[in-house]
Design an enzyme around this catalytic site. Structure first.
Site, short mmCIF file in Angstrom:
data_model
loop_
_atom_site.label_atom_id
_atom_site.label_comp_id
_atom_site.label_asym_id
_atom_site.label_seq_id
_atom_site.Cartn_x
_atom_site.Cartn_y
_atom_site.Cartn_z
N CYS A 193 2.56 28.52 -4.83
CA CYS A 193 3.37 28.44 -4.10
C CYS A 193 3.21 26.53 -4.68
CB CYS A 193 3.07 28.16 -2.73
SG CYS A 193 4.52 27.37 -1.48
N CYS B 200 4.52 24.18 -1.74
CA CYS B 200 3.12 24.16 -0.93
C CYS B 200 2.10 22.80 -2.10
CB CYS B 200 2.32 25.35 -0.52
SG CYS B 200 3.00 26.48 -0.23
N ASP B 201 1.54 23.32 -3.13
CA ASP B 201 0.88 22.11 -3.96
C ASP B 201 1.67 21.76 -4.92
OD1 ASP B 201 -1.51 23.88 -2.23
OD2 ASP B 201 -0.84 25.48 -3.67
#
Ligand code: NAP
Length: 311
Positions: free
Chosen positions: A134, A137-138
């Site tokens: 993701c 997200c990261d």
């Protein structure tokens, strides 16, 4: 006979539980043999509102679960094995866990999805240590790093383009010499100076001391093996919504539960009255914990209104 059965114990399911429990509907959540969903295998979650210092994925899910319990939600750690939404045998919706049969007036489906995995041993070893599924997200953790993205679909190109905001370089590794992604996404990625393509190639191994340092890649046409130094491997080869149970019960599109009505296109209503769906099981696009929680709340409010109407 239950008011509401919620299938799935992730952010969408527990949020739906909090809302329906606070509406005095005594929901039952079938959270499966493993609760928490994808966040249980995530480390730092920095983008869920309310946690200025971030929070570990499993801690976040344990908290949401406790919150659902606080309002007397009944949690059952069983996997649902069959559903019958035909209303032939009963006017209610039927949900089975093995031999046990449960009846409900409304059902909220929140069974989530799983990221497709590469299936190589080192992928597991470096999950959270450079391997991610993701970018939203990261990506932030990969400032000025060299990154590879695996896949040739819209997700891979979208993630690669997004990652160029942080990374010094992004290489897209695709197993063929033509992309599956839409023309628009292709043009955008190809015009981005930070993105390069590695065609006809598959990743054989990820190596590093404790974090990702390099990958070994095979060109499937020439069988040549090369090494690419990188600190991040983003796997974007698709996801699998958990909808096997609903295949002959609900309208699906590419495996995802179809939601929305003509009058209310953004509704969580599925093709069967009284059955609502929330979270990744009905969302190929955003797939975030916060959007799952958001649609969990929507499904709860819609289910509550549906039950009011029934009475
Ligand atoms: P996808 O369209 O199924 O593409 C998956 C890609 O990964 C394909 O290029 C496929 O290769 C490759 N792949 C699959 N398994 C692999 C493996 N084991 N090893 C290496 N490569 C593998 O999945 P997606 O990109 O996640 O998109 C899913 C849906 O969401 C699509 O309908 C897409 O249009 C949509 N989407 C839309 C947007 C947008 O409009 N902004 C953004 C993201 C996703 P092959 O090409 O050889 O099959």
């Amino acid at each position: 006979m239950e008011n509401i059965i919620i299938i799935g114990g992730g952010p969408a399911g527990y949020t739906a539980a909090v809302y329906t429990a606070r509406a005095n509907l005594s929901p039952i959540v079938f959270e499966g043999s493993k609760y928490g969903g994808q966040l249980m295998t995530t480390t730092e979650v920095d983008n869920f509102p309310g946690f200025p210092e971030g929070i570990q994925g499993p801690e976040l899910m344990t908290n949401v679960r406790k919150q659902a319990e606080r309002f007397k939600t009944k949690l059952i750690t069983e996997d649902i094995t069959k559903v019958d939404f035909s209303r032939k045998e009963s006017k209610n919706l039927l949900v089975f866990s093995g031999d046990k049969k449960y009846e409900a007036k409304a059902v909220i489906i929140a069974t989530g999805s799983d990221y497709k995995k590469l299936g190589i041993d080192s992928e597991k070893k470096f999950a959270g240590k450079g391997v991610s599924y993701c970018a939203t997200c990261d990506g932030f953790f990969f400032k000025d790093k060299d990154i590879v993205v695996i896949g040739g679909g819209d997700s891979a190109l979208e993630e690669a383009t997004f990652l160029t905001k942080f990374a010094s370089s992004v290489k897209i590794i695709h197993r063929r010499d033509a992309l599956k992604a839409s023309k628009f996404m292709q043009d955008k990625a190809k015009a981005n100076k930070k993105i390069d393509f590695v065609w006809d190639s598959v990743i054989k191994e990820i190596q590093g001391e404790s974090n990702v340092e390099l990958i070994r890649v095979e060109n499937i046409k020439t069988e040549d093996i090369s090494e690419i130094k990188c600190q991040g491997v983003f796997v974007a080869i698709g996801s699998i919504p958990n909808t096997t149970l609903f295949e002959d019960q609900l309208k699906l599109d590419k495996g995802y539960v179809v939601t929305g009505t003509k009058e209310l296109p953004k509704s969580t209503q599925t093709s069967v009255e009284g059955v609502f769906a929330a979270g990744d099981v009905q969302d190929w696009m955003y797939r975030q914990a916060v959007t799952s929680a958001g649609t969990g709340c929507m499904a709860a409010i819609e289910a509550e209104r549906y039950l009011e109407k029934l009475e």
